[in-house]
Write an enzyme that holds these catalytic residues in place. Sequence first.
Site, PDB file in Angstrom:
ATOM      1  CD  GLU A  92      -2.325 -40.330 -23.200  1.00  0.00           C
ATOM      2  OE1 GLU A  92      -3.445 -40.673 -23.585  1.00  0.00           O
ATOM      3  OE2 GLU A  92      -2.115 -39.897 -22.064  1.00  0.00           O
ATOM      4  CB  CYS A 105       3.767 -31.799 -22.369  1.00  0.00           C
ATOM      5  SG  CYS A 105       4.031 -32.823 -20.932  1.00  0.00           S
ATOM      6  CB  CYS A 112       6.702 -43.774 -14.539  1.00  0.00           C
ATOM      7  SG  CYS A 112       7.956 -42.899 -13.565  1.00  0.00           S
ATOM      8  CB  CYS A 116       4.420 -40.389  -7.722  1.00  0.00           C
ATOM      9  SG  CYS A 116       6.154 -40.061  -8.040  1.00  0.00           S
ATOM     10  CB  CYS A 119       1.729 -39.868 -11.042  1.00  0.00           C
ATOM     11  SG  CYS A 119       2.184 -39.816 -12.779  1.00  0.00           S
ATOM     12  CB  CYS A 331       0.859 -32.256 -14.955  1.00  0.00           C
ATOM     13  SG  CYS A 331       2.143 -31.249 -15.590  1.00  0.00           S
TER      14      CYS A 331
HETATM   15  N1  SAH Z   1       8.629 -37.794 -13.843  1.00  0.00           N
HETATM   16  C1  SAH Z   1       8.827 -36.401 -13.825  1.00  0.00           C
HETATM   17  C2  SAH Z   1       8.179 -35.698 -14.984  1.00  0.00           C
HETATM   18  C3  SAH Z   1       6.806 -36.118 -15.400  1.00  0.00           C
HETATM   19  S1  SAH Z   1       5.484 -35.719 -14.301  1.00  0.00           S
HETATM   20  C4  SAH Z   1       8.397 -35.813 -12.510  1.00  0.00           C
HETATM   21  O1  SAH Z   1       7.780 -36.529 -11.729  1.00  0.00           O
HETATM   22  O2  SAH Z   1       8.707 -34.657 -12.251  1.00  0.00           O
HETATM   23  C5  SAH Z   1       5.360 -33.964 -14.480  1.00  0.00           C
HETATM   24  C6  SAH Z   1       4.734 -33.260 -13.281  1.00  0.00           C
HETATM   25  O3  SAH Z   1       3.351 -33.631 -13.157  1.00  0.00           O
HETATM   26  C7  SAH Z   1       5.387 -33.624 -11.958  1.00  0.00           C
HETATM   27  O4  SAH Z   1       5.570 -32.489 -11.150  1.00  0.00           O
HETATM   28  C8  SAH Z   1       4.350 -34.525 -11.351  1.00  0.00           C
HETATM   29  O5  SAH Z   1       4.466 -34.607  -9.977  1.00  0.00           O
HETATM   30  C9  SAH Z   1       3.080 -33.874 -11.795  1.00  0.00           C
HETATM   31  N2  SAH Z   1       1.894 -34.711 -11.666  1.00  0.00           N
HETATM   32  C10 SAH Z   1       1.821 -36.048 -11.599  1.00  0.00           C
HETATM   33  N3  SAH Z   1       0.541 -36.457 -11.476  1.00  0.00           N
HETATM   34  C11 SAH Z   1      -0.216 -35.329 -11.480  1.00  0.00           C
HETATM   35  C12 SAH Z   1      -1.619 -35.090 -11.412  1.00  0.00           C
HETATM   36  N4  SAH Z   1      -2.498 -36.075 -11.343  1.00  0.00           N
HETATM   37  N5  SAH Z   1      -2.032 -33.809 -11.456  1.00  0.00           N
HETATM   38  C13 SAH Z   1      -1.156 -32.793 -11.590  1.00  0.00           C
HETATM   39  N6  SAH Z   1       0.167 -32.970 -11.670  1.00  0.00           N
HETATM   40  C14 SAH Z   1       0.644 -34.222 -11.607  1.00  0.00           C
HETATM   41 FE1  SF4 Z   2       6.848 -41.115 -12.683  1.00  0.00          FE
HETATM   42 FE2  SF4 Z   2       4.535 -39.850 -12.439  1.00  0.00          FE
HETATM   43 FE3  SF4 Z   2       6.224 -39.912 -10.397  1.00  0.00          FE
HETATM   44 FE4  SF4 Z   2       6.833 -38.425 -12.544  1.00  0.00          FE
HETATM   45  S1  SF4 Z   2       5.099 -38.119 -11.147  1.00  0.00           S
HETATM   46  S2  SF4 Z   2       8.184 -39.832 -11.447  1.00  0.00           S
HETATM   47  S3  SF4 Z   2       5.933 -39.713 -14.170  1.00  0.00           S
HETATM   48  S4  SF4 Z   2       5.194 -41.687 -11.315  1.00  0.00           S
END
Ligand code: SAH
Ligand code: SF4
Length: 339
Positions: A92, A105, A112, A116, A119, A331
Site C-alpha cells: 500500500e 507515504c 515487516c 512491533c 502495528c 500510519c
Molecule cells: N518501520 C518504520 C517506518 C514505518 S511505520 C518505523 O517503524 O518507524 C511509520 C510510523 O507509524 C512509525 O512511527 C510507527 O511506529 C507508526 N505506527 C505503527 N503502527 C501505528 C498505528 N497503528 N497507529 C499510528 N502509528 C503507527
Molecule cells: Fe515494522 Fe510496523 Fe514496527 Fe515499523 S512500526 S518497524 S513497519 S512493525
Amino acid sequence: MQKINLLGLTLEQLKLKFLEHGLCALDAKRVFPWIHTKLAFSFDIMSDVPLAVRKILKNNYTLARPKCSVLQKSSDGTQKALLEMEDGNSVESVFIPDARRTTVCISTQIGCAVGCKFCHSGTQRFIRNLSSSEIISQIFFWKAEKSITNIVFMGMGEPLLNFENLSNVLSLLLNKKAHNFSRHKITISTSGIIEKAITNLAKFGVKLAISLHASSDEKRSFLMPINNRYPIKMLLAAAEEYRKSSNTSCVTFEYLLLRDFNDTEIDALELARLLKSCNCKVNLIMYNNWPGAPFFGSDENRANEFSRTLLSHNIRTLLRKSKGIDILAACGQLKGKST
Ligand code: SAH
Ligand code: SF4
C-alpha cells in the site's frame, strides 16, 4: 527471459546495464531523463534515442509500474493505493494532501520482520524487500497524476533493513537531473536500526524520524522487541550523531499515544526528562486502530495534556492529526497482500 525494470537504476547503474547489451554510455545519458523527468511509459517516445537502440531497449528492459488494484479515497482527500507487484505481492502507498503540501507515504518491504505489537504491518509476516524499482515506482504512480512536495518513508516495512535499495531510490530522488527533491522534503522513519542510519543514511542529509514510543526500556521492549538490541540510550546518542553528521537541524522522535499505557502525566514528565538535553522534536501520533489491534489510542484531551506538558518543559512538540483513518491509510494501518 524476464525484462529488467529500469525505474530504480541510477545513471551509473544504467550505463553498466546498457554495456551488457551492447549499448553505450551516451544511450544511458539520453534514456535517463526520459525515465525520471519526462516520466515516459514507453521507449517508443524517446525521440532522441536511435530506433535501433530503442529496439534493444524494448527487447530487454521495461518501464512498467505496478498495477493499482484498489484505489480508496478518504473524505479528507487522502488516497490509498494497493499496488500489485509482478510476483503477485501487493503493497500500500498513500497520498496525503493538506493546505500547504502534498505528501506521499512510501512502503519499502512486503510485511515487516520487526514485529512491533501496535502495528498492522508488523502483524504481517515478512515476505521480502521491495526492489529499488518497486520502491520508486510508488512515486511514479502518484506523480503520474499529482504533484508531490514531500516524501515520507513511513509505509510498510523498515526502510533501514532494505538499505541498499533505499539508497538507490534516495540517489534518484535527490538527483537534480532526475526527481530533484530537496533533502529537507524527505523523511525516513526507523524503528531504530541506528548503525545503518549513522554510517550510511547521514550522507544523504535527509530527515530522520525515530520511533521511540516509550520513555523506559521496559515499556519500549514490550512494544518493540527491537529495543533489546537498540535500547533508548543508544537511540538518543545516535540521534545526536546523526544530526551532526547529516547536517540536519534535528532528529524527530515519534511517540505513539496509547491509552493508559504511555499517555499519563507521569509518562509525559518522564519523556520530558529523557529528552531535556536532546536537540530534537517530538511528533505525538494518535494511535490508528485496526481490526484486532491490542491497544486503544488516547482520547483527544489526554493527547492535548500530554502535548502541553512536553511544551511546558521546552520540548518542541507537534501533535500530529492522522489522515485517511476511514480508509485505513494512516500510519501503521497499512497492510499489503502477500502471495
Ligand atoms: N518501520 C518504520 C517506518 C514505518 S511505520 C518505523 O517503524 O518507524 C511509520 C510510523 O507509524 C512509525 O512511527 C510507527 O511506529 C507508526 N505506527 C505503527 N503502527 C501505528 C498505528 N497503528 N497507529 C499510528 N502509528 C503507527
Ligand atoms: Fe515494522 Fe510496523 Fe514496527 Fe515499523 S512500526 S518497524 S513497519 S512493525
